[in-house]
Design an enzyme around this catalytic site. Structure first.
Site: not given
Ligand code: BJW
Ligand code: ZN
Length: 247
Positions: A66, A101, A118, A126, A147, A189, A215, A231
């Site tokens: 991080y 983001n 997110h 803490c 903390c 994605s 894509e 974008a």
């Molecule tokens: C361009 C470009 C340009 C490039 N112009 N485009 C339902 C179904 C299945 C699974 C689940 C579900 N509900 C919940 C889940 C579980 C899980 C999940 O979704 N898992 C799947 C992966 C299967 N979700 C969770 O756990 C969430 N919590 C939740 O549901 O709570 C309820 C719960 C609690 C307890 C138990 C069960 C449920 C929380 C999700 C948290 C995600 N966190 C992260 C990390 C954040 C911290 C950090 O930054 O370190 O968030 S993961 C990571 O992925 C980050 C992002 O916000 C997130 C999405 O990614 P994003 O933004 O889409 O990026 P990329 O890289 O994937 O895509 C980039 C895109 O840009 C690509 O398409 C490129 O082509 C494009 N691109 N250049 C335009 N110039």
């Molecule tokens: Zn504390």
């Protein structure tokens, strides 16, 4: 990339827009995306870093990751795509920007109403007493911040897998998606839920769904239109169409 006649005419009269952004919108600023060949996770598995158990097992490693990313985010600037969304907020009566983001670039560009699903990498808290800390310092000797009130471990204020989204934020995003005429899903994605479900929520309520991505994605077959391109190049073109009718 072709903008359909349907989208052109919608842009000329639209009064409510909801936007969902993902890592791709910041790619042109120099922030790596998560997935894909150059993605942050092409070498490291997300489950090894982006979850609470990983943090408890090895807080030093997670903080190192991080810290590295916080430095990048601090050093880069918003790009034309972020600024296009600032302009969109000024031009459209009802406008909500929902972002996955954590990089703070929408706020730094000047967007006002931003729902951060997110969290934000520039904030920390803490894990014991919940106290928030801005600009936590992670030094080379003191690799894991503690903390000042209770000595608990400080963690980044981001949402990891298996964690709930911040209270009320997803609900507000769902409401905006349900009420908009046009929904834009940009640079994501669309594989991480519940965020990836927002375009479908909007579609079920009658909104027109437009995807902007370099894509096709998981949801391309369910959207009304995919504008393939960067974008930072596509969004300014959409703004030009909107501005033509709102002088
Ligand atoms: C361009 C470009 C340009 C490039 N112009 N485009 C339902 C179904 C299945 C699974 C689940 C579900 N509900 C919940 C889940 C579980 C899980 C999940 O979704 N898992 C799947 C992966 C299967 N979700 C969770 O756990 C969430 N919590 C939740 O549901 O709570 C309820 C719960 C609690 C307890 C138990 C069960 C449920 C929380 C999700 C948290 C995600 N966190 C992260 C990390 C954040 C911290 C950090 O930054 O370190 O968030 S993961 C990571 O992925 C980050 C992002 O916000 C997130 C999405 O990614 P994003 O933004 O889409 O990026 P990329 O890289 O994937 O895509 C980039 C895109 O840009 C690509 O398409 C490129 O082509 C494009 N691109 N250049 C335009 N110039
Ligand atoms: Zn504390």
């Amino acid at each position: 990339m072709t903008i359909s006649i349907k989208l052109r005419s919608l842009l000329q009269r639209v009064k409510s827009i909801c936007v969902l952004t993902g890592a791709g919108i910041s790619a042109e600023s120099g922030v790596a995306t998560f997935r894909g060949v150059d993605g942050l996770w092409s070498k490291l598995k997300p489950e090894e870093l982006a979850n609470f158990d990983a943090f408890m097992r090895n807080p030093e490693l997670v903080w190192e990751w991080y810290n590295y990313r916080r430095q990048i985010v601090h050093d880069v600037k918003p790009n034309p795509a972020h600024y296009a969304l600032v302009r969109l907020e000024e031009l459209v009566k009802e406008f909500t920007l929902v972002t996955q983001n954590v990089d703070n670039l929408h706020f730094r560009a000047g967007s006002k109403k931003v729902l951060e699903l997110h969290g934000n990498i520039e904030r920390s808290y803490c894990i014991d007493c919940g106290k928030f800390v801005e600009n936590v310092e992670v030094t080379t000797e003191k690799k894991v911040p503690r903390c000042s009130s209770c000595n608990g471990l400080i963690r980044p204020d981001v949402v990891w897998f298996g964690e709930m989204l911040p209270e009320g934020v997803f609900e507000a995003a769902t409401e905006a998606a349900s009420q908009c005429e046009l929904f834009l899903t940009i640079g994501t994605s669309a594989v991480v839920y519940p965020a990836a479900g927002l375009p479908m929520t909007a579609r079920n309520q009658g909104a027109y769904i437009v995807e902007v991505n370099t894509e096709p994605t998981e949801i391309s077959h369910t959207v009304n239109e995919t504008l393939l391109g960067k974008a930072g190049e596509v969004l300014p073109q959409l703004i030009t169409i909107l501005e033509e009718t709102r002088k």
